[in-house]
Design an enzyme around this catalytic site. Structure first.
Site, PDB file in Angstrom:
ATOM      1  N   PRO A 156       0.826  -1.212   0.000  1.00 48.71           N
ATOM      2  CA  PRO A 156       0.000   0.000   0.000  1.00 48.71           C
ATOM      3  C   PRO A 156       0.858   1.259   0.000  1.00 48.71           C
ATOM      4  O   PRO A 156       1.840   1.345   0.731  1.00 48.71           O
ATOM      5  CB  PRO A 156      -0.798  -0.129   1.305  1.00 48.71           C
ATOM      6  CG  PRO A 156      -0.817  -1.587   1.604  1.00 48.71           C
ATOM      7  CD  PRO A 156       0.508  -2.108   1.113  1.00 48.71           C
ATOM      8  N   GLU A 157       0.485   2.219  -0.841  1.00 52.51           N
ATOM      9  CA  GLU A 157       1.193   3.488  -0.907  1.00 52.51           C
ATOM     10  C   GLU A 157       0.351   4.544  -0.192  1.00 52.51           C
ATOM     11  O   GLU A 157      -0.678   4.241   0.407  1.00 52.51           O
ATOM     12  CB  GLU A 157       1.462   3.845  -2.364  1.00 52.51           C
ATOM     13  CG  GLU A 157       2.256   2.762  -3.081  1.00 52.51           C
ATOM     14  CD  GLU A 157       2.549   3.066  -4.537  1.00 52.51           C
ATOM     15  OE1 GLU A 157       2.744   4.252  -4.872  1.00 52.51           O
ATOM     16  OE2 GLU A 157       2.590   2.123  -5.346  1.00 52.51           O
TER      17      GLU A 157
END
Length: 276
Positions: A2-3
């Site tokens: 996840p960014e």
């Protein structure tokens, strides 16, 4: 992994569900998720109230009553959900926080890479993982001149530099590829070869792209989901990531994929030519 947009989506979802909720019990099914002494973690968390949730880069900062903060990194597969306490646990649920209203905050992680740590509020900035983080990608904190000067100091290629979190926080593989395509910069361009004008355009595109992704609740590729399996939709707006062989949206040249810094990297060989 996840960014920033995905972590921000999780933060907002959890904030709506657990703010002002008191923790009555903590169960560690897989204690290695906890950094530091696991039993101290359980003792310190029990009886506290979730007052708010902040975010720094890709880290979630759960602000607790009495001046404590739980620092959480989802790593590759970490997910949070809020369930009724009588619902069966998923086989990959590793940490459970019982709440006073009969609900549970559950942490699920197929790969068990995620980590949690409890610290005194305000000292989280001293953690080595947070200490190195660059500015948040907002107009107020992420300044063009500083960005350009930092690039000039780097001997790395731009793809690798944007991923290392020291120039700007929150970017990962997907959004770096997208931003470089938007700015027409080849991912193997040396940082010190980037002009001020290119740095300014890249700066603006970083802010623009991340904000667009946040509005779409992030990008769901492979297994990412937000709180309670909320699915993002920004994957429908990607221009290059995961589109090897498809026509560039700008010039119709087939997109290519190479490896840069051990990361799969998508780009247009026509729009993003490497200067010689």
């Amino acid at each position: 992994m996840p960014e920033l947009p995905e972590v921000e989506t999780v933060r907002r979802g959890l904030s709506a569900l657990i703010t002002d909720k008191k923790i009555t019990k903590v169960t560690l099914i897989y204690p290695k998720i906890i950094q530091g002494d696991a039993q101290t973690f359980v003792k310190e968390m029990t009886g506290r109230t979730f007052e708010k949730i902040d975010r720094r880069g890709k880290y979630l900062l759960f602000r607790l009553s009495d001046g404590l903060t739980m620092v959480s990194h989802l790593r590759m597969e970490g997910k949070y959900s809020v369930k009724e306490n009588n619902e069966p646990l998923d086989k990959h649920t590793h940490v459970v926080f019982d709440l006073a209203d009969g609900m549970q905050l559950r942490y699920n992680d197929v790969r068990k890479f995620g980590r949690m740590q409890i610290v005194k509020t305000g000292t989280e900035v001293q953690l080595s993982s947070l200490q190195k983080l660059g500015p948040e990608p907002t107009p107020e904190t992420f300044l063009v001149d500083d960005f350009y000067q930092e690039l000039q100091k780097k001997k790395k290629v731009i793809k690798t530099a944007l991923l290392d979190q020291t120039i700007v926080a929150g970017l990962g593989n997907i959004y770096v590829d997208e931003v470089l395509w938007m700015t027409k910069i080849h991912p193997e361009t040396k940082c010190f070869d980037i002009t001020y004008q290119q740095a300014k355009e890249m700066h603006d595109n970083i802010i623009l792209e991340l904000n667009r992704a946040i509005k779409a609740h992030g990008t769901t590729i492979f297994t990412f989901s937000g709180v309670n399996a909320q699915i993002g939709s920004f994957q429908n707006e990607l221009n290059v990531y995961g589109k090897k062989g498809k026509p560039c949206p700008r010039c119709q040249t087939p997109l290519e994929k190479i490896v840069v810094g051990q990361r799969g990297t998508h780009f247009c060989p026509n729009c993003q030519q490497l200067a010689k």
